[in-house]
Design a protein around this motif. Structure first.
Motif, PDB file in Angstrom:
ATOM      1  N   CYS A  74       0.805  -1.225   0.000  1.00  0.00           N
ATOM      2  CA  CYS A  74       0.000   0.000   0.000  1.00  0.00           C
ATOM      3  C   CYS A  74       0.836   1.272   0.000  1.00  0.00           C
ATOM      4  CB  CYS A  74      -0.971  -0.012   1.177  1.00  0.00           C
ATOM      5  SG  CYS A  74      -2.345  -1.161   0.934  1.00  0.00           S
ATOM      6  N   TRP A  75       1.995   1.276   0.677  1.00  0.00           N
ATOM      7  CA  TRP A  75       2.832   2.481   0.675  1.00  0.00           C
ATOM      8  C   TRP A  75       3.311   2.791  -0.732  1.00  0.00           C
ATOM      9  CZ3 TRP A  75       3.458   6.391   3.855  1.00  0.00           C
ATOM     10  CH2 TRP A  75       3.163   6.225   5.198  1.00  0.00           C
ATOM     11  N   SER A  76       3.844   1.795  -1.429  1.00  0.00           N
ATOM     12  CA  SER A  76       4.360   2.010  -2.782  1.00  0.00           C
ATOM     13  C   SER A  76       3.252   2.415  -3.742  1.00  0.00           C
ATOM     14  CB  SER A  76       5.029   0.739  -3.305  1.00  0.00           C
ATOM     15  OG  SER A  76       6.123   0.404  -2.512  1.00  0.00           O
ATOM     16  N   ILE A  77       2.128   1.743  -3.637  1.00  0.00           N
ATOM     17  CA  ILE A  77       1.003   2.051  -4.520  1.00  0.00           C
ATOM     18  C   ILE A  77       0.499   3.460  -4.252  1.00  0.00           C
ATOM     19  CG2 ILE A  77      -1.385   1.441  -5.074  1.00  0.00           C
ATOM     20  CD1 ILE A  77      -0.551  -1.504  -4.580  1.00  0.00           C
ATOM     21  N   ALA A  78       0.354   3.820  -2.978  1.00  0.00           N
ATOM     22  CA  ALA A  78      -0.116   5.168  -2.633  1.00  0.00           C
ATOM     23  C   ALA A  78       0.802   6.236  -3.218  1.00  0.00           C
ATOM     24  CB  ALA A  78      -0.218   5.319  -1.118  1.00  0.00           C
ATOM     25  N   GLU A  79       2.090   6.065  -3.060  1.00  0.00           N
ATOM     26  CA  GLU A  79       3.040   7.039  -3.613  1.00  0.00           C
ATOM     27  C   GLU A  79       2.935   7.109  -5.133  1.00  0.00           C
ATOM     28  OE1 GLU A  79       6.826   5.770  -2.128  1.00  0.00           O
ATOM     29  OE2 GLU A  79       6.503   6.694  -0.165  1.00  0.00           O
ATOM     30  N   ALA A  80       2.792   5.959  -5.783  1.00  0.00           N
ATOM     31  CA  ALA A  80       2.737   5.918  -7.243  1.00  0.00           C
ATOM     32  C   ALA A  80       1.503   6.624  -7.801  1.00  0.00           C
ATOM     33  CB  ALA A  80       2.776   4.473  -7.726  1.00  0.00           C
ATOM     34  N   VAL A  81       0.384   6.574  -7.063  1.00  0.00           N
ATOM     35  CA  VAL A  81      -0.844   7.196  -7.555  1.00  0.00           C
ATOM     36  C   VAL A  81      -1.068   8.597  -6.993  1.00  0.00           C
ATOM     37  CG1 VAL A  81      -1.974   4.999  -8.036  1.00  0.00           C
ATOM     38  CG2 VAL A  81      -2.339   6.099  -5.812  1.00  0.00           C
ATOM     39  N   GLY A  82      -0.076   9.120  -6.236  1.00  0.00           N
ATOM     40  CA  GLY A  82      -0.149  10.501  -5.787  1.00  0.00           C
ATOM     41  C   GLY A  82      -0.747  10.740  -4.417  1.00  0.00           C
ATOM     42  N   LEU A  83      -0.878   9.696  -3.610  1.00  0.00           N
ATOM     43  CA  LEU A  83      -1.380   9.871  -2.249  1.00  0.00           C
ATOM     44  C   LEU A  83      -0.197  10.069  -1.304  1.00  0.00           C
ATOM     45  CD1 LEU A  83      -4.024   6.982  -2.108  1.00  0.00           C
ATOM     46  CD2 LEU A  83      -4.450   9.407  -2.526  1.00  0.00           C
ATOM     47  N   ASP A  84      -0.403  10.890  -0.266  1.00  0.00           N
ATOM     48  CA  ASP A  84       0.654  11.117   0.723  1.00  0.00           C
ATOM     49  C   ASP A  84       0.835   9.924   1.652  1.00  0.00           C
ATOM     50  OD1 ASP A  84       1.158  13.665  -0.233  1.00  0.00           O
ATOM     51  OD2 ASP A  84      -0.280  14.593   1.140  1.00  0.00           O
ATOM     52  N   ARG A  85      -0.271   9.246   1.942  1.00  0.00           N
ATOM     53  CA  ARG A  85      -0.262   8.132   2.888  1.00  0.00           C
ATOM     54  C   ARG A  85      -1.111   6.998   2.332  1.00  0.00           C
ATOM     55  NH1 ARG A  85      -1.633  12.572   6.890  1.00  0.00           N
ATOM     56  NH2 ARG A  85       0.407  13.215   7.636  1.00  0.00           N
ATOM     57  N   PRO A  86      -0.903   5.785   2.817  1.00  0.00           N
ATOM     58  CA  PRO A  86      -1.642   4.636   2.271  1.00  0.00           C
ATOM     59  C   PRO A  86      -2.951   4.323   2.989  1.00  0.00           C
ATOM     60  CG  PRO A  86       0.021   3.846   3.748  1.00  0.00           C
ATOM     61  CD  PRO A  86       0.180   5.355   3.688  1.00  0.00           C
ATOM     62  N   TYR A  87      -3.388   5.185   3.886  1.00  0.00           N
ATOM     63  CA  TYR A  87      -4.491   4.816   4.766  1.00  0.00           C
ATOM     64  C   TYR A  87      -5.802   4.547   4.023  1.00  0.00           C
ATOM     65  CZ  TYR A  87      -1.044   6.441   8.048  1.00  0.00           C
ATOM     66  OH  TYR A  87       0.136   6.618   8.731  1.00  0.00           O
ATOM     67  N   ARG A  88      -6.059   5.260   2.946  1.00  0.00           N
ATOM     68  CA  ARG A  88      -7.274   4.995   2.156  1.00  0.00           C
ATOM     69  C   ARG A  88      -7.224   3.595   1.555  1.00  0.00           C
ATOM     70  NH1 ARG A  88      -7.643  10.199  -1.673  1.00  0.00           N
ATOM     71  NH2 ARG A  88      -8.877   8.739  -2.863  1.00  0.00           N
TER      72      ARG A  88
END
Length: 126
Positions: A41-55
């Motif tokens: 989730c951390w890597s995916i969140a960063e790749a799609v432009g989210l600051d954090r993976p919580y969503r």
């Protein structure tokens, strides 16, 4: 390629009852399909432009959505798009050594990668 992704996202829309879950599901799927992105989730969140993976964590851990329906939708989508003459699917099984027992699906089993019975998690890729 964007049109094909939009088609898949539209096919998956009924899987999610709420708009926010649908948006998070699309982000998660987009991240999974990006080349070079680790499947966490951390890597995916960063790749799609989210600051954090919580969503994304919420989507995978606590949100209510129809997993069986999602599987069926993706299967139908792949049948439509990969069902060309001469097309093939290749399955690859890979074992990864794990020292502890806290990771999901870890168990003592034979790993072809290591050539022996070991504490591993086996992933199957298509």
């Amino acid at each position: 390629m964007e049109a094909v992704f939009a088609e898949l996202a539209a096919d998956l829309a009924p899987v999610y009852r709420r708009r926010d879950l649908r948006a998070n599901g699309v982000l998660y799927l987009r991240g999974l399909l990006m080349p070079g992105v680790a499947g966490n989730c951390w890597s995916i969140a960063e790749a799609v432009g989210l600051d954090r993976p919580y969503r994304l964590h919420h989507l995978l851990e606590r949100a209510h959505w129809e997993e069986d329906t999602a599987r069926n939708v993706v299967r139908a989508f792949l049948t439509r798009h990969l069902g060309a003459d001469g097309g093939v699917l290749i399955f690859d099984e890979t074992g990864q050594a794990k020292k502890g027992k806290k990771t999901a699906a870890v168990g003592r089993q034979y790993s072809g990668t290591m050539g022996r019975v070991e504490n591993v998690i086996v992933a199957v890729s298509l």
